[in-house]
Motif scaffolding. Structure first.
Motif, PDB file in Angstrom:
ATOM      1  N   ALA A  54      47.601  41.589  31.348  1.00  0.00           N
ATOM      2  CA  ALA A  54      46.702  42.152  32.808  1.00  0.00           C
ATOM      3  C   ALA A  54      46.028  41.300  33.510  1.00  0.00           C
ATOM      4  N   VAL A  55      46.271  41.166  34.287  1.00  0.00           N
ATOM      5  CA  VAL A  55      45.599  40.170  35.012  1.00  0.00           C
ATOM      6  C   VAL A  55      44.685  41.054  37.131  1.00  0.00           C
ATOM      7  N   VAL A  56      44.194  41.615  37.444  1.00  0.00           N
ATOM      8  CA  VAL A  56      43.545  42.990  38.228  1.00  0.00           C
ATOM      9  C   VAL A  56      42.699  42.029  38.737  1.00  0.00           C
ATOM     10  N   PHE A  57      42.268  41.139  40.448  1.00  0.00           N
ATOM     11  CA  PHE A  57      41.490  40.924  41.284  1.00  0.00           C
ATOM     12  C   PHE A  57      41.059  40.831  42.396  1.00  0.00           C
ATOM     13  N   GLU A  58      39.887  41.966  42.936  1.00  0.00           N
ATOM     14  CA  GLU A  58      40.235  41.677  44.139  1.00  0.00           C
ATOM     15  C   GLU A  58      40.587  40.163  44.750  1.00  0.00           C
ATOM     16  N   VAL A  59      41.238  40.452  46.854  1.00  0.00           N
ATOM     17  CA  VAL A  59      41.521  39.099  46.953  1.00  0.00           C
ATOM     18  C   VAL A  59      40.762  38.119  46.843  1.00  0.00           C
ATOM     19  N   GLU A  60      39.420  38.572  47.850  1.00  0.00           N
ATOM     20  CA  GLU A  60      38.211  37.623  47.419  1.00  0.00           C
ATOM     21  C   GLU A  60      37.845  36.552  46.420  1.00  0.00           C
ATOM     22  N   ASP A  61      38.613  37.602  45.263  1.00  0.00           N
ATOM     23  CA  ASP A  61      38.097  37.090  44.178  1.00  0.00           C
ATOM     24  C   ASP A  61      38.887  35.721  43.338  1.00  0.00           C
ATOM     25  N   ARG A  62      40.120  35.393  44.311  1.00  0.00           N
ATOM     26  CA  ARG A  62      41.442  35.033  44.117  1.00  0.00           C
ATOM     27  C   ARG A  62      41.001  33.132  43.736  1.00  0.00           C
ATOM     28  N   GLU A  63      40.466  32.282  44.478  1.00  0.00           N
ATOM     29  CA  GLU A  63      40.005  31.200  43.891  1.00  0.00           C
ATOM     30  C   GLU A  63      39.492  31.759  42.419  1.00  0.00           C
ATOM     31  N   THR A  64      38.972  32.245  41.666  1.00  0.00           N
ATOM     32  CA  THR A  64      38.044  32.667  40.335  1.00  0.00           C
ATOM     33  C   THR A  64      39.726  32.306  39.118  1.00  0.00           C
ATOM     34  N   ARG A 110      46.676  22.728  40.028  1.00  0.00           N
ATOM     35  CA  ARG A 110      45.482  23.715  39.899  1.00  0.00           C
ATOM     36  C   ARG A 110      47.160  24.416  38.821  1.00  0.00           C
ATOM     37  N   ALA A 111      46.191  25.034  37.766  1.00  0.00           N
ATOM     38  CA  ALA A 111      47.774  26.064  36.930  1.00  0.00           C
ATOM     39  C   ALA A 111      47.350  27.420  36.486  1.00  0.00           C
ATOM     40  N   VAL A 112      47.863  27.938  36.539  1.00  0.00           N
ATOM     41  CA  VAL A 112      47.640  29.547  35.792  1.00  0.00           C
ATOM     42  C   VAL A 112      47.100  29.140  33.882  1.00  0.00           C
ATOM     43  N   CYS A 113      47.766  28.742  33.309  1.00  0.00           N
ATOM     44  CA  CYS A 113      47.692  29.244  31.378  1.00  0.00           C
ATOM     45  C   CYS A 113      46.873  27.755  31.455  1.00  0.00           C
ATOM     46  N   CYS A 114      45.796  27.837  30.352  1.00  0.00           N
ATOM     47  CA  CYS A 114      44.907  27.278  30.032  1.00  0.00           C
ATOM     48  C   CYS A 114      46.255  25.650  29.209  1.00  0.00           C
ATOM     49  N   LEU A 141      42.258  21.178  29.697  1.00  0.00           N
ATOM     50  CA  LEU A 141      41.169  22.334  29.375  1.00  0.00           C
ATOM     51  C   LEU A 141      40.572  23.336  28.997  1.00  0.00           C
ATOM     52  N   ALA A 142      41.454  22.777  27.827  1.00  0.00           N
ATOM     53  CA  ALA A 142      40.872  23.974  26.675  1.00  0.00           C
ATOM     54  C   ALA A 142      39.667  23.600  25.963  1.00  0.00           C
ATOM     55  N   LYS A 143      40.213  21.751  26.380  1.00  0.00           N
ATOM     56  CA  LYS A 143      39.238  20.182  25.032  1.00  0.00           C
ATOM     57  C   LYS A 143      37.734  20.799  25.919  1.00  0.00           C
ATOM     58  N   LEU A 144      38.403  20.469  27.596  1.00  0.00           N
ATOM     59  CA  LEU A 144      36.919  20.554  28.348  1.00  0.00           C
ATOM     60  C   LEU A 144      35.592  21.998  27.914  1.00  0.00           C
ATOM     61  N   VAL A 183      45.743  32.949  30.250  1.00  0.00           N
ATOM     62  CA  VAL A 183      45.299  32.709  31.101  1.00  0.00           C
ATOM     63  C   VAL A 183      43.832  32.433  32.396  1.00  0.00           C
ATOM     64  N   ILE A 184      43.766  31.486  32.738  1.00  0.00           N
ATOM     65  CA  ILE A 184      42.642  30.764  33.286  1.00  0.00           C
ATOM     66  C   ILE A 184      41.877  31.671  34.507  1.00  0.00           C
ATOM     67  N   HIS A 185      40.426  31.936  33.986  1.00  0.00           N
ATOM     68  CA  HIS A 185      39.890  32.861  35.065  1.00  0.00           C
ATOM     69  C   HIS A 185      38.317  32.977  34.752  1.00  0.00           C
ATOM     70  N   ARG A 186      37.337  32.892  35.882  1.00  0.00           N
ATOM     71  CA  ARG A 186      36.061  32.470  35.640  1.00  0.00           C
ATOM     72  C   ARG A 186      35.756  34.262  36.855  1.00  0.00           C
ATOM     73  N   PRO A 187      34.232  34.684  35.867  1.00  0.00           N
ATOM     74  CA  PRO A 187      33.585  36.181  36.309  1.00  0.00           C
ATOM     75  C   PRO A 187      33.357  35.934  37.929  1.00  0.00           C
ATOM     76  N   SER A 188      33.967  36.843  38.295  1.00  0.00           N
ATOM     77  CA  SER A 188      33.407  36.457  39.789  1.00  0.00           C
ATOM     78  C   SER A 188      31.971  36.559  40.653  1.00  0.00           C
ATOM     79  N   ALA A 189      31.815  35.985  41.205  1.00  0.00           N
ATOM     80  CA  ALA A 189      29.634  35.470  41.853  1.00  0.00           C
ATOM     81  C   ALA A 189      29.542  37.194  42.502  1.00  0.00           C
ATOM     82  N   GLU A 190      29.964  37.924  42.669  1.00  0.00           N
ATOM     83  CA  GLU A 190      29.603  39.008  42.558  1.00  0.00           C
ATOM     84  C   GLU A 190      28.915  39.883  41.726  1.00  0.00           C
ATOM     85  N   ASN A 191      30.528  40.387  40.863  1.00  0.00           N
ATOM     86  CA  ASN A 191      30.098  41.475  40.000  1.00  0.00           C
ATOM     87  C   ASN A 191      31.038  40.311  38.338  1.00  0.00           C
ATOM     88  N   SER A 192      30.081  40.351  37.483  1.00  0.00           N
ATOM     89  CA  SER A 192      31.211  39.433  36.301  1.00  0.00           C
ATOM     90  C   SER A 192      31.732  39.901  35.190  1.00  0.00           C
TER      91      SER A 192
END
Length: 508
Positions: A89-99, A109-113, A117-120, A128-137
């Motif tokens: 389950a992935v919950v995100f705020e619309v401003e963080d959609r690029e994460t 661009r892909a959703v699944c790793c 990408l795993a080698k990197l 699911v690929i996701h990165r922490p939000s700049a405003e809230n980790s």
């Protein structure tokens, strides 16, 4: 634009929320790029408010959250001989959609790793690929569950996510396992705002309909008091206006109760919504028909519509059906599954009929004004000029607002302006109410009401009296407006009787 951004824009642009309690009834995962996705919901949510003042409702306790209740994933019994990758389950705020999502070496661009990408070392393959939000980790929130060997069901852990930032939140159930065939999700999620379960973009409408109900009550008090005082002077047009005001009062009250119950329970009351939609559609249809027949001069310069009656009724019936279908689809249940073309198919008939109404109204008004001017019916002419000016202003404002609405939606594909979205439907209610007030002012019941109605005794052929309406004082019209007009007399039939308005006057 990547396929992921396109997917999000299409889903969010067409979004309509059925309820703050989102039920999933064996919803199937669909392939989107290299992922399999179920859209779990999108809503505007205000941040947690511990000192919320509205204590009259149990739901209005200041809590703001997304709660997962018994979310179960089921797979086909024939595909249970392996342990699966996680379903997340992935919950995100619309401003963080690029994460959400990523790409290797600048590729697609892909959703699944993926393996690259795993080698990197930026993600775990098959998740699911996701990165922490700049405003809230701590955001986006991603959690999941996997199938063990031979399991047909997997339950997502019970979880409640408190909302600490106001924004448009999105939920997706995503998995990356191509072996999971015919996977479905069941259960529900509860989305809550500080003031109740009403979605954030709809919350202001509750107070708006409360205000509009009060406005209609004030208009009703004025109109019905005048109606009761001068009921002997009332003519058919005023009875039609009474019907529109009554329908409007019921419509506003029903919408308010619809939103109030929605806010308290989180589930939209289907019965109340259907009644509100129907009363609103009947009111709009009757209002358009009244404007049309008034423009034709019915009840003022002609006693009947003659051969046009069937055409007017047919146009009104067609408009009612088209509007009722559109409003039912938009308000009763969710329509987020409708494509743009499907919605356009429902909107077009109402739009075309509205254009037809406008053309017919102004064509009829032009003919009626010419008739009143020729017959020198001074008071009626002044009223019709004011009526024409009000309609012209309404049309110009409507076209301008439609242009603004198109601009607003085209520049807000992710619904980031959701807090202001309520203004668009509210404006149309205010505009129609304003026009109704103008009509009520022009044709309010008074001791002189019947002099503004059609009379077949020929006494209104030269109506030069400057007696005013209760609310509107007609302006004096100079003879320069008419030039030198020969005196008009009713055409006499073979039996010596006057045909009045049933045929055109002839001049000497």
């Amino acid at each position: 634009m990547s396929w992921l951004s396109l997917l999000l824009s299409l889903l969010l642009f067409s979004l309509r929320v059925e309820a703050s309690v989102h039920d999933y009834k064996a919803d199937k995962f669909t392939a989107k790029g290299n992922a399999f996705v179920v859209h779990g919901g999108s809503e505007g949510i205000y941040s947690f408010n511990p000192i919320h003042n509205d204590t009259s409702l149990l739901a209005a306790n200041g809590d703001s959250y997304i709660r997962f209740e018994r979310i179960i994933f089921r797979r086909n019994k024939d595909f249970t001989n392996f342990s699966s990758l996680p379903i997340q389950a992935v919950v995100f705020e619309v401003e963080d959609r690029e994460t959400i999502g990523g790409s290797a070496y600048g590729g697609q661009r892909a959703v699944c790793c993926t393996g690259d990408l795993a080698k990197l070392g930026v993600c775990t393959e098959g998740q699911v690929i996701h990165r922490p939000s700049a405003e809230n980790s701590d955001w986006p929130q991603v959690f999941g569950v996997s199938f063990d060997m031979d399991d047909e069901e997997a339950m997502l852990p019970l979880k409640s996510i408190q909302i600490t930032k106001t924004g448009m939140y999105n939920l997706y159930f995503i998995h990356c396992d191509t072996r999971l065939k015919e996977l479905v999700v069941e259960g529900k999620t509860v989305w809550k705002n500080p003031s109740g379960y009403l979605p954030g973009r709809m919350a202001p409408m509750k107070f708006f309909y409360q205000f509009m109900s009060f406005a209609f009550v004030l208009l009703g008090i004025f109109w019905f008091s005048q109606y009761a005082r001068f009921w002997r002077e009332v003519f058919p047009l005023q009875n039609c206006i009474t019907l529109v005001i009554t329908l409007g009062m019921f419509e506003m009250a029903l919408w308010y109760f619809d939103y109030a119950e929605f806010n308290e329970t989180g589930i939209r009351p289907t019965g109340t919504t259907i009644w509100a939609v129907t009363f609103g559609t009947v009111k709009r249809t009757v209002a358009r028909l009244i404007i049309l027949i008034v423009s034709m001069g019915y009840g003022v310069v002609r006693p009947t519509l003659g051969g046009l009656t069937s055409k007017v009724v047919m146009l009104g019936g067609t408009f009612f059906i088209a509007s009722e279908v559109l409003e039912m689809v938009e308000n009763v249940g969710a329509v987020s599954d409708l494509s743009g073309k499907a919605r356009l198919f429902l909107v077009l008939p109402s739009a075309v009929l509205d254009v037809f109404f406008i053309l017919w109204i102004f064509t009829s008004l032009s003919a009626t004004l010419n008739k009143l001017q020729t017959r020198r019916m001074m008071v009626k002419l002044d009223i019709y000029r004011k009526f024409t000016n009000a309609l012209a202003i309404t049309v110009v404002v409507s076209v301008s607002w439609i242009c603004y609405e198109l601009y607003f939606k085209s520049n807000d594909i992710y619904n980031e302006q959701w807090q202001n979205a309520w203004i668009i439907p509210a404006f149309w209610q205010v505009l129609s109410f304003s026009l109704l007030c103008v009509i009520c002012a022009l044709w309010a019941p008074s001791q002189n009401s019947t002099r503004y109605a059609y009379r077949d005794d020929g006494s209104d052929e030269f109506d030069r009296d400057d007696t005013t309406l209760t609310l509107i004082k007609p302006s004096k019209i100079s003879s320069k407006d008419f030039g030198i007009v020969p005196e008009a007399r009713p055409v006499q039939g073979s039996n010596g009787s006057s045909n009045g308005d049933l045929e055109e006057d002839k001049t000497e």
